[in-house]
Design an enzyme around this catalytic site. Structure first.
Site, PDB file in Angstrom:
ATOM      1  CE  LYS A 123      -3.705   2.252   2.591  1.00 53.08           C
ATOM      2  NZ  LYS A 123      -4.792   2.050   3.566  1.00 53.08           N
ATOM      3  CG  ASP A 228     -13.037   5.046   6.273  1.00 53.69           C
ATOM      4  OD1 ASP A 228     -14.251   5.223   6.033  1.00 53.69           O
ATOM      5  OD2 ASP A 228     -12.143   5.246   5.433  1.00 53.69           O
TER       6      ASP A 228
END
Ligand code: ADP
Ligand code: MG
Length: 488
Positions: A123, A228
């Site tokens: 990532k 989130d």
């Protein structure tokens, strides 16, 4: 989806990386780093350094910029990617890069593999990519705008993500296994499954619903709120068990707005199950249900990660630096601000940290290491090859549901691997470079190279340029030294 073009990694010499690293270091207190400062930090002759700078700019690893007050170079996303990839490959964490499998709000995700062909997810955080829509919607945001560089924000996000993932994985939460991180890049287990947002049907929505709600409560019992928790950050495997990803925005249950964020996480799941699976339940957790078992929030805040972040923060934003640069700085996204607050609220006594003295940032260590290898004065082009990343089309077959794109990076050929002594890994690594060494290096460069070059110009009657450059250099070196206190 974009491609991560790592072909260039093969062709860049040690000097190229040295110069890239020097620009990165210069960017600690300059949005645009003057060429003279880059040459000084890299301890390279100006002529040689300029040639390398031009090459790096040609390959878009650096961008040349010129404003009213400054001219010089800044690192591009690609340049920063290269630095992280090089470090990760020299640590032998990854050796090949495959397809991009995801684009997050603020990240790019690639499939990578190590030499044993074990696959991982890489990532790359891209915090400068804050969507304008988001910014416009948050009126409050503008009141608190800060000047923050994307380099810093992306690095902090990666460090935070790794810290949380590690803490959660150690306690057997369903999260990917964290492997390593460097700069803005995090390497983690590649989760086999489908993001919940892509799942149209499940056998037992009630069971998945309750597993997810339990996970929210379990996190909160450990002092944490994901912040989130939604269908984009949950990956469902073949047995309909979920893995939670994406942690940079995580916060403590002691956060001032913790209850609001907790309820938002719960509501996201409620709403999604209602819309997608027509499943509604009267049962859902509330903030009052939290029973503290463990304080992971405090543990992480007391860890070396937080310490490193705080030290960096101070170094990166010395009072009054670059105020007049006239260059556009990035605004601090709300999430990042939240993250920083989380750590700064939990201020720690220096005794809490195992290591004394300054933490040497990785790039400083890398640069010093390169100097140690004698690569700084005689620029022997391509004398030592950088560890390369190879093609990995096979990687994508297993995970073909992520992307149908062709595989990236045809890097063929065989090369010897550079063994990096530098890899200062993760947390708490302590090392020092005496400031005298840095001063000496810069002085030596100035006296020998710059003086003679400038003398030549003087003879041509460019006295005003000489004075101006000397003033700029002195200023640059001073501010670089101020900022470079972390060297020792
Ligand atoms: P962002 O912070 O930008 O939202 P995420 O971490 O949520 O980034 O990742 C974006 C997407 O990439 C996810 O929705 C998921 O599809 C994929 N992804 C991320 N990490 C992994 C992983 N470890 N294994 C498999 N897929 C992943
Ligand atoms: Mg996400």
């Amino acid at each position: 989806m974009g491609k991560l073009n790592v072909v260039m990694l093969r062709y860049l010499s040690r000097e190229h990386f040295r110069v890239l690293t020097a620009v990165e270091m210069g960017m600690k207190n300059h949005e645009i780093v003057p060429a003279s400062l880059i040459a000084s930090i890299a301890s390279l002759k100006h002529g040689g350094c300029n040639k390398i700078l031009r090459e790096l700019a040609k390959h878009k690893l650096l961008a040349y910029e010129r404003t009213k007050t400054v001219q010089g170079y800044r690192l591009t996303n690609a340049g920063y990617d290269y630095l992280a990839l090089k470090t990760l490959s020299s640590r032998q964490v990854i050796s090949s890069v495959g397809n991009q499998m995801g684009v997050g709000k603020e990240s790019d995700i690639y499939i990578v593999a190590n030499e044993e062909e074990q696959q991982f997810a890489l990532k790359l955080h891209r915090l400068g990519r804050t969507s304008f829509r988001n910014l416009k919607n948050k009126r409050d945001y503008h009141k608190h705008r800060h000047k923050m560089s994307w380099l810093y924000l992306s690095r902090i996000a990666a460090m935070k993500e790794f810290a949380y993932m590690k803490a959660l994985h150690d306690r057997e939460f369903p999260v990917p296994k964290p492997i390593d991180y460097n700069r803005h890049a995090v390497v983690m287990e590649l989760v086999d499954g489908y993001p919940l947002c892509q799942v149209r049907q499940i056998e037992d929505p009630a069971a998945v619903y309750s597993e997810l709600m339990d996970l929210i409560v379990k996190l909160a019992n450990h002092g944490l709120i994901h912040g989130d928790f939604n269908e984009f950050n949950l990956i469902l495997d073949n047995n309909d068990h979920a893995t939670l990803i994406d942690f940079p925005q995580m916060m403590s249950t002691s956060h001032a707005n913790a209850e609001w964020y907790f309820n938002r996480d719960v509501n996201c799941i409620k709403e999604f199950f209602k819309k997608r699976f027509y499943y509604e339940s009267e049962l859902f957790p509330t903030f009052k249900d939290i029973r503290r078992e463990c304080s992971l929030d405090k543990e992480i805040a007391a860890s070396g990660y937080a310490k490193e972040m705080q030290e960096d923060g101070e170094l990166l934003y010395p009072m009054g630096s670059d105020e007049d640069d006239n260059t556009e700085m990035l605004e601090l996204p709300e999430d990042a601000e939240k993250g920083l607050n989380f750590f700064s609220r939990n201020e720690q006594n220096s005794e809490d940290f195992p290591c004394e003295g300054k933490i040497l940032t990785e790039n400083a260590a890398e640069l010093e290491d390169q100097a140690g290898q004698g690569g700084c004065h005689e620029a022997k082009e391509n004398e030592e090859e950088c560890p390369e990343l190879v093609n990995s089309s096979a990687l994508n077959e297993e995970f073909s549901h992520y992307s149908n794109e062709e595989c990236i990076v045809p890097i063929a050929g065989h090369r010897t691997r550079t063994k990096s002594i530098t890899s200062i890994r993760s947390v708490g690594s302590c090392s020092t470079i005496p400031p005298e060494l840095v001063k000496q290096k810069i002085k030596r460069q100035l006296t020998k190279q710059q003086k003679s070059a400038l003398k030549q110009r003087l003879q041509k009657g460019e006295a005003n340029i000489y004075t101006k450059q000397r003033r700029e250099n002195m200023h640059n070196i001073k501010s670089s030294l101020d900022a470079a206190n972390f060297w020792g």
